[in-house]
Write a protein that holds these residues in place. Structure first.
Motif, mmCIF file in Angstrom:
data_model
loop_
_atom_site.group_PDB
_atom_site.id
_atom_site.type_symbol
_atom_site.label_atom_id
_atom_site.label_comp_id
_atom_site.label_asym_id
_atom_site.label_seq_id
_atom_site.Cartn_x
_atom_site.Cartn_y
_atom_site.Cartn_z
ATOM 1 N N LEU A 129 -5.698 1.148 -10.355
ATOM 2 C CA LEU A 129 -4.302 1.158 -9.918
ATOM 3 C C LEU A 129 -3.918 2.534 -9.378
ATOM 4 C CD1 LEU A 129 -2.246 -0.758 -12.656
ATOM 5 C CD2 LEU A 129 -2.574 -1.385 -10.262
ATOM 6 N N SER A 133 1.199 1.488 -6.817
ATOM 7 C CA SER A 133 1.200 0.211 -7.536
ATOM 8 C C SER A 133 1.817 0.381 -8.923
ATOM 9 C CB SER A 133 -0.236 -0.304 -7.690
ATOM 10 O OG SER A 133 -0.925 -0.174 -6.466
ATOM 11 N N ARG A 136 5.493 0.509 -8.711
ATOM 12 C CA ARG A 136 6.066 -0.792 -8.410
ATOM 13 C C ARG A 136 6.133 -1.635 -9.688
ATOM 14 N NH1 ARG A 136 4.540 -5.664 -6.865
ATOM 15 N NH2 ARG A 136 2.326 -5.152 -7.034
#
Length: 405
Positions: A129, A133, A136
């Motif tokens: 990740l 990401s 988010r």
RNA sequence: GGGGAUGUGGCACAGCGGCAACUGCGGCGGACUGUAAAUCCGCUCCCUCUGGGUUCCCUGGUUCGAGUCCAGGCAUCCCCA
């Protein structure tokens, strides 16, 4: 597959919460195998009956035709689950996680049907990740909600530290559910927040949400606190049959029906009957406890182990015989002092019956030490070496023995 | 960044400068039992022990003597920014 109602009878037995029940019914009604998720926290390699409670529920799902995905938390281990904790967990190394996961799977295999179990590692998708990401994912959660959690709330209220990274744990666990597309996630009751976080994130991602199913925390041998290694009130899955039996005989009467429901392999109808018996006050707690102990020994050590453990138990505690399988201490290692005597307290410390010489003296003074069944008098620390020949048994309390060999 | 509070044996909570340190919980042993519960008794830092050794977050200092006083550090929490 069984009709929905028949499945539900088994699924709901002993559960704490199923949220939401309607969605579970709808999922079952499709008549297809569900994907049941269980995240493994690879911090404790030694499993006990408390850990086995959700595992047994998963086994019931498997027997009903569903599939299980076991997630090894080598990614989340970098944080350490703060659930139910009053302090930050120390991070684990990759090697520790792998070693722990291996022993975990070995022990879980005694309960689960491994043919219907998929094992995955969440580090495979968590470690790649990137920041974007991560941000988010994190944006779907808010601090106030997380602080509402009982454990965080308590730590905050009690002026205990909370490290920032601990807030991220539920986010990552929720993301696991997204990745494996779970239909239902299991956990102990202290996991409810993490399980619901999974629902939130799946909805945010436009997916069908998982159902959260929690099992009650098993109370320990004392009948009050939850079963936990640190409280020393646990029955380990790898405990020897005799220890397992003995520990189970010492549980409080009131928790016997619960142990039958959460830990034994007895059919639900029989468990219901036993529970009614206890409720009506007509139960024979001693006999039921023996039945329970036999059943659980059989489950973890094979058919017949329970009966053998019970026989050994009766010999040791009903007839006060010395058990067969006890540690030995070589006669050659016994130290004789200037007066040609053996200092018994030192010997006890050497052979593991006491953690220090001073402690051994206290045990002797307290009247808790026997040599070949004869209680040693207070202050009688010196013993004639001639009495300590091979075969002599030194005993501390009712259950600690060492044989001179 | 500024201000305040706290740091004692597994946990909790005491401790006018003379303490191996009150009390509770837990744990262990004994009696009674069903290795249940309840109750009663003893033990619970280390050491061959009417004695000796090492302790009260860390480091220095004051004192015949410090867990207790002083200084500096470290850690945690609270309030403000």
């Amino acid at each position: 597959m069984l009709p929905v109602d028949d499945q539900l009878k088994i699924i709901t037995s002993g559960t704490m919460q199923i949220v939401p029940m309607d969605e579970l019914k709808a999922k079952l009604a499709k008549g297809e195998p569900l994907n049941i998720k269980l995240g493994v926290d690879p911090t404790s390699p030694d499993l006990h009956l408390g850990h086995a409670v959700p595992l047994r529920k998963m086994r019931q799902f498997q027997d009903l035709g569903h599939r299980v995905t076991l997630i090894i938390g080598n990614g989340t281990a970098l944080i350490g689950d703060p659930s139910g904790r009053d302090s930050t967990r120390p991070p684990l190394t990759e090697e520790q996680v792998e070693a722990n996961a291996k022993t975990y799977v070995e022990q879980a295999a005694k309960v689960l049907d491994m043919d219907k179990t998929t094992i995955v590692h969440n580090g495979d998708w968590l470690k790649p990740l990137d920041l974007q990401s991560m941000l988010r994912l994190m944006s779907h959660f808010n601090v106030a909600r997380i602080l509402e959690r009982e454990d965080f709330h308590n730590r905050y209220a009690n002026q205990m530290p909370i490290a920032l990274h601990e807030f991220i744990y539920p986010v990552l666990q929720a993301y696991d559910s997204v990745v494996i597309k779970s239909d239902l996630e299991m956990g102990g009751n202290d996991q409810i927040f993490n399980l619901l976080a999974g629902r939130d994130l799946m909805r945010a991602e436009g997916m069908e949400q998982q159902v959260a199913l929690t099992m009650p925390l098993l109370v320990g041998l004392d009948g009050h606190k939850k079963m936990s290694k640190s409280y020393g009130n646990y029955v380990g899955l790898t405990d020897k049959p005799n220890d397992m039996f003995g520990k189970l005989m010492s549980i409080a009467d009131e928790v016997v029906p619960m142990y039958f429901r959460l830990c034994s392999t007895l059919p639900i109808d029989e468990v219901d009957a036993i529970e009614a018996e206890f409720k009506a006050g007509t139960a024979d707690p001693y006999a039921r406890k023996r039945q329970l102990a036999r059943n659980i020994c059989d489950l973890y050590h094979g058919e017949g182990a329970g009966q053998r453990a019970q026989d050994a138990f009766d010999a040791q505690f009903k007839r006060a015989e010395v058990p067969e399988d006890i540690p030995e201490f070589p006669a050659a290692d016994i130290q004789v002092n200037d007066q040609g005597q053996v200092y018994l307290a030192k010997l006890m410390a050497d052979c593991g019956l006491a953690s220090s010489v001073g402690e051994a003296r206290r045990f002797i003074d307290g009247g808790g030490v026997k040599v070949d069944g004869v209680t040693i008098a207070a202050k009688a620390y010196n013993v004639d070496p001639a009495t300590l020949v091979a075969g002599t048994v030194i005993q501390h309390g009712k259950r600690k023995f060492v044989r001179i060999a």
